[in-house]
Each structure stands twice: as structure tokens, then as C-alpha cells.
Design a protein around this motif. Sequence first.
Motif, mmCIF file in Angstrom:
data_model
loop_
_atom_site.group_PDB
_atom_site.id
_atom_site.type_symbol
_atom_site.label_atom_id
_atom_site.label_comp_id
_atom_site.label_asym_id
_atom_site.label_seq_id
_atom_site.Cartn_x
_atom_site.Cartn_y
_atom_site.Cartn_z
ATOM 1 N N LEU A 8 0.809 -1.221 0.000
ATOM 2 C CA LEU A 8 0.000 0.000 0.000
ATOM 3 C C LEU A 8 0.841 1.269 0.000
ATOM 4 O O LEU A 8 0.369 2.324 -0.408
ATOM 5 C CB LEU A 8 -0.925 0.004 1.225
ATOM 6 C CG LEU A 8 -1.884 -1.172 1.337
ATOM 7 C CD1 LEU A 8 -2.664 -1.097 2.649
ATOM 8 C CD2 LEU A 8 -2.828 -1.213 0.154
ATOM 9 N N GLY A 9 2.079 1.165 0.468
ATOM 10 C CA GLY A 9 2.932 2.354 0.482
ATOM 11 C C GLY A 9 4.267 2.074 1.136
ATOM 12 O O GLY A 9 4.395 1.155 1.939
ATOM 13 N N ALA A 10 5.253 2.873 0.792
ATOM 14 C CA ALA A 10 6.580 2.763 1.374
ATOM 15 C C ALA A 10 7.106 4.166 1.649
ATOM 16 O O ALA A 10 7.025 5.042 0.798
ATOM 17 C CB ALA A 10 7.523 2.022 0.439
ATOM 18 N N VAL A 11 7.646 4.365 2.853
ATOM 19 C CA VAL A 11 8.188 5.654 3.249
ATOM 20 C C VAL A 11 9.594 5.421 3.794
ATOM 21 O O VAL A 11 9.799 4.546 4.641
ATOM 22 C CB VAL A 11 7.305 6.319 4.339
ATOM 23 C CG1 VAL A 11 7.913 7.626 4.803
ATOM 24 C CG2 VAL A 11 5.903 6.523 3.838
ATOM 25 N N ARG A 12 10.541 6.181 3.306
ATOM 26 C CA ARG A 12 11.922 6.056 3.776
ATOM 27 C C ARG A 12 12.041 6.680 5.154
ATOM 28 O O ARG A 12 11.567 7.799 5.388
ATOM 29 C CB ARG A 12 12.874 6.745 2.801
ATOM 30 C CG ARG A 12 14.326 6.508 3.107
ATOM 31 C CD ARG A 12 15.197 7.076 1.975
ATOM 32 N NE ARG A 12 16.585 6.864 2.249
ATOM 33 C CZ ARG A 12 17.356 7.696 2.936
ATOM 34 N NH1 ARG A 12 16.838 8.820 3.397
ATOM 35 N NH2 ARG A 12 18.626 7.420 3.146
ATOM 36 N N ASP A 13 12.653 5.965 6.093
ATOM 37 C CA ASP A 13 12.872 6.449 7.447
ATOM 38 C C ASP A 13 14.241 7.131 7.488
ATOM 39 O O ASP A 13 15.272 6.484 7.651
ATOM 40 C CB ASP A 13 12.812 5.277 8.428
ATOM 41 C CG ASP A 13 12.837 5.719 9.881
ATOM 42 O OD1 ASP A 13 13.264 6.859 10.159
ATOM 43 O OD2 ASP A 13 12.426 4.915 10.742
ATOM 44 N N ALA A 14 14.239 8.444 7.341
ATOM 45 C CA ALA A 14 15.489 9.207 7.249
ATOM 46 C C ALA A 14 16.268 9.165 8.562
ATOM 47 O O ALA A 14 17.497 9.213 8.557
ATOM 48 C CB ALA A 14 15.192 10.651 6.867
ATOM 49 N N LYS A 15 15.579 9.052 9.678
ATOM 50 C CA LYS A 15 16.240 9.039 10.981
ATOM 51 C C LYS A 15 17.076 7.774 11.174
ATOM 52 O O LYS A 15 18.160 7.822 11.736
ATOM 53 C CB LYS A 15 15.176 9.128 12.071
ATOM 54 C CG LYS A 15 15.653 9.663 13.386
ATOM 55 C CD LYS A 15 14.498 9.759 14.349
ATOM 56 C CE LYS A 15 14.420 11.168 14.867
ATOM 57 N NZ LYS A 15 13.399 11.335 15.906
ATOM 58 N N ARG A 16 16.575 6.638 10.718
ATOM 59 C CA ARG A 16 17.273 5.364 10.894
ATOM 60 C C ARG A 16 18.208 5.036 9.732
ATOM 61 O O ARG A 16 19.059 4.163 9.855
ATOM 62 C CB ARG A 16 16.260 4.250 11.067
ATOM 63 C CG ARG A 16 15.558 4.287 12.400
ATOM 64 C CD ARG A 16 14.711 3.035 12.590
ATOM 65 N NE ARG A 16 14.264 2.901 13.944
ATOM 66 C CZ ARG A 16 13.108 3.350 14.403
ATOM 67 N NH1 ARG A 16 12.293 3.967 13.579
ATOM 68 N NH2 ARG A 16 12.776 3.198 15.664
ATOM 69 N N SER A 17 18.039 5.688 8.603
ATOM 70 C CA SER A 17 18.867 5.417 7.429
ATOM 71 C C SER A 17 20.255 6.023 7.610
ATOM 72 O O SER A 17 20.415 7.049 8.269
ATOM 73 C CB SER A 17 18.228 5.990 6.165
ATOM 74 O OG SER A 17 17.029 5.323 5.888
ATOM 75 N N LYS A 18 21.239 5.350 7.024
ATOM 76 C CA LYS A 18 22.635 5.801 7.060
ATOM 77 C C LYS A 18 23.209 5.612 5.659
ATOM 78 O O LYS A 18 22.583 4.972 4.819
ATOM 79 C CB LYS A 18 23.431 4.955 8.050
ATOM 80 C CG LYS A 18 22.923 5.046 9.462
ATOM 81 C CD LYS A 18 23.651 4.095 10.357
ATOM 82 C CE LYS A 18 23.034 4.133 11.742
ATOM 83 N NZ LYS A 18 23.510 3.088 12.607
ATOM 84 N N PRO A 19 24.399 6.117 5.412
ATOM 85 C CA PRO A 19 25.019 5.846 4.111
ATOM 86 C C PRO A 19 25.163 4.331 3.903
ATOM 87 O O PRO A 19 25.586 3.621 4.810
ATOM 88 C CB PRO A 19 26.387 6.527 4.211
ATOM 89 C CG PRO A 19 26.204 7.595 5.233
ATOM 90 C CD PRO A 19 25.210 7.039 6.215
ATOM 91 N N ASP A 20 24.791 3.851 2.767
ATOM 92 C CA ASP A 20 24.832 2.427 2.409
ATOM 93 C C ASP A 20 23.900 1.560 3.248
ATOM 94 O O ASP A 20 24.062 0.339 3.297
ATOM 95 C CB ASP A 20 26.253 1.860 2.482
ATOM 96 C CG ASP A 20 27.140 2.423 1.385
ATOM 97 O OD1 ASP A 20 26.601 2.790 0.320
ATOM 98 O OD2 ASP A 20 28.356 2.501 1.587
ATOM 99 N N TYR A 21 22.951 2.149 3.951
ATOM 100 C CA TYR A 21 21.949 1.383 4.704
ATOM 101 C C TYR A 21 20.665 2.196 4.733
ATOM 102 O O TYR A 21 20.565 3.206 5.437
ATOM 103 C CB TYR A 21 22.432 1.102 6.127
ATOM 104 C CG TYR A 21 21.450 0.283 6.942
ATOM 105 C CD1 TYR A 21 21.271 -1.065 6.681
ATOM 106 C CD2 TYR A 21 20.713 0.858 7.965
ATOM 107 C CE1 TYR A 21 20.374 -1.818 7.421
ATOM 108 C CE2 TYR A 21 19.818 0.117 8.716
ATOM 109 C CZ TYR A 21 19.659 -1.219 8.446
ATOM 110 O OH TYR A 21 18.764 -1.960 9.172
#
Length: 88
Positions: free
Chosen positions: A47-60
Amino acid sequence: MFKLIGFAFGFLFVIGLPNSTALAQETAQSMLAVQIRSQGYTCDKALGAVRDAKRSKPDYEVWVLRCSNATYRVGRWPDMAAKVEVIR
């Protein structure tokens, strides 16, 4: 003549921008759904996908994927299996 061609391409590019964001989002959700299904999780309909900028890191990258039957947090490293966490 060249100015007219340049204007036409520029116009088509600007008109296509709003749709390209929706297309990228749709591609991300379908790609994530395929990946978690291949790892044994159930995602009946993405139904949808949202990127979690807080948990994301370079190459992850971390995404929250909403499916009709569950919601998952998906952590992705390049060329590796995803870390999938069931949220609901």
C-alpha cells in the motif's frame, strides 16, 4: 528551430516531474514487497513505502512498508538480504 526543440524537451521534463515522484515511490514499494516476500514474509498488497530518514545511514536504507496484512520496517544493505521487522 533548436530553441523550439529545447523548449519542448524542457516543457516535457517539467510536466513529467510530479509523475516521476509517484512512479519512484510505487517502484520502491513494489521492490520492497518483492524482497520481503522472497525472504518468507507475507505482503498481500503493498500500500505504500516511506523512507525512514532518521534510521537510514550511508549504504543502509530503512523503509517502512505498509501492506494490506501487516506493516514492516525494512533495513537494506547493498547486495545483502534485508533486515525485516514486523511493526503491526
